[in-house]
Design an enzyme around this catalytic site. Sequence first.
Site, mmCIF file in Angstrom:
data_model
loop_
_atom_site.group_PDB
_atom_site.id
_atom_site.type_symbol
_atom_site.label_atom_id
_atom_site.label_comp_id
_atom_site.label_asym_id
_atom_site.label_seq_id
_atom_site.Cartn_x
_atom_site.Cartn_y
_atom_site.Cartn_z
ATOM 1 N N HIS A 150 0.852 -1.199 0.000
ATOM 2 C CA HIS A 150 0.000 0.000 0.000
ATOM 3 C C HIS A 150 0.887 1.248 0.000
ATOM 4 O O HIS A 150 1.962 1.239 0.610
ATOM 5 C CB HIS A 150 -0.907 -0.022 1.227
ATOM 6 C CG HIS A 150 -1.944 1.059 1.186
ATOM 7 N ND1 HIS A 150 -1.657 2.361 1.519
ATOM 8 C CD2 HIS A 150 -3.243 1.043 0.814
ATOM 9 C CE1 HIS A 150 -2.752 3.092 1.355
ATOM 10 N NE2 HIS A 150 -3.726 2.319 0.937
ATOM 11 N N GLY A 183 -10.972 2.944 1.262
ATOM 12 C CA GLY A 183 -10.462 3.302 2.583
ATOM 13 C C GLY A 183 -11.569 3.928 3.422
ATOM 14 O O GLY A 183 -12.409 3.236 3.998
ATOM 15 N N GLU A 213 -3.959 2.404 -7.128
ATOM 16 C CA GLU A 213 -4.331 3.474 -6.208
ATOM 17 C C GLU A 213 -3.429 4.681 -6.437
ATOM 18 O O GLU A 213 -2.338 4.763 -5.846
ATOM 19 C CB GLU A 213 -4.187 3.000 -4.763
ATOM 20 C CG GLU A 213 -5.085 1.835 -4.420
ATOM 21 C CD GLU A 213 -5.382 1.785 -2.934
ATOM 22 O OE1 GLU A 213 -6.559 1.829 -2.575
ATOM 23 O OE2 GLU A 213 -4.434 1.740 -2.137
HETATM 24 P P1 PGA Z 1 -9.486 6.196 0.485
HETATM 25 O O1 PGA Z 1 -8.286 5.147 0.664
HETATM 26 O O2 PGA Z 1 -10.654 5.429 -0.078
HETATM 27 O O3 PGA Z 1 -9.740 6.716 1.873
HETATM 28 O O4 PGA Z 1 -9.019 7.238 -0.461
HETATM 29 C C1 PGA Z 1 -8.058 4.097 -0.252
HETATM 30 C C2 PGA Z 1 -6.865 3.292 0.184
HETATM 31 O O5 PGA Z 1 -5.884 3.873 0.667
HETATM 32 O O6 PGA Z 1 -6.861 2.039 0.074
#
Ligand code: PGA
Length: 254
Positions: free
Chosen positions: A99, A238, A171
Amino acid sequence: MSTEQRTPVIAGNWKMFRTIAETEVFFERFLPLVEGVSHCEVVIAPPFPSLRRAVELCSGTGIEISAQNVFWEQEGAWTGEVSPAMLLDAGCKLTLIGHSERRRHFAETDETVNRRVRAALQAGLRPIVCVGESLEQREAGQTETVLRRQLTGGLAGLTERPFSPIMIAYEPVWAIGTGRTATPEIARQAHAFIRGAAGELISPRAAEALRILYGGSVKPDNIGPLMAERDIDGALVGGGSLDPDSFASIVRYR
Ligand code: PGA
């Protein structure tokens, strides 16, 4: 394999949120909201201390529990680390790896991603490998170079068979926790690029079967257009996964 044959996956990444008691409250509300859902796989990644309780609460529901990270050694003097076998013992079936928050704050590299991926696969844990460019890299026109580097390094040494349980989460760092979602068009291009790169690195057949999740500010009101894109096979959510009502609407995107 056509898009229809890739079962979509909606995964929640709780990051460093939710105690065991809060996990119980979440599932009490969430489980009835997603009862009968069969169009997608649902995965939730709580912090380590809540994993076992989450597994118990989801038993018999089809919802699978993922870790957020895994170490590559089986056991030993590695204070603070958790092995693949320990995660399996807790009932986890999957783990996030690489991540961007691990890469940025904890010195994760493509090489350590690769070690974690191989150890997870060896043990029978399905990795969700996260890749994505920063804003500076996108603005400098380096998105594809960065994605290719992360994929080449992270998936090094894998052939078609061991690769098959892997999912990739695209991401873009600039979209994580910022409220600034990638447009379906931006995500489509990145996902198509990732599928092409997986085709070159592993095999065209493995790339066609690969599920590529989009992550970065996914919410109930933007999941629909994202999931309508051919190469987007799911979402890694997230903030939007912490609230049971919000995450249930994301799961029920169609
Ligand atoms: P977010 O995070 O949906 O809060 O933008 C996604 C993630 O980091 O997996």
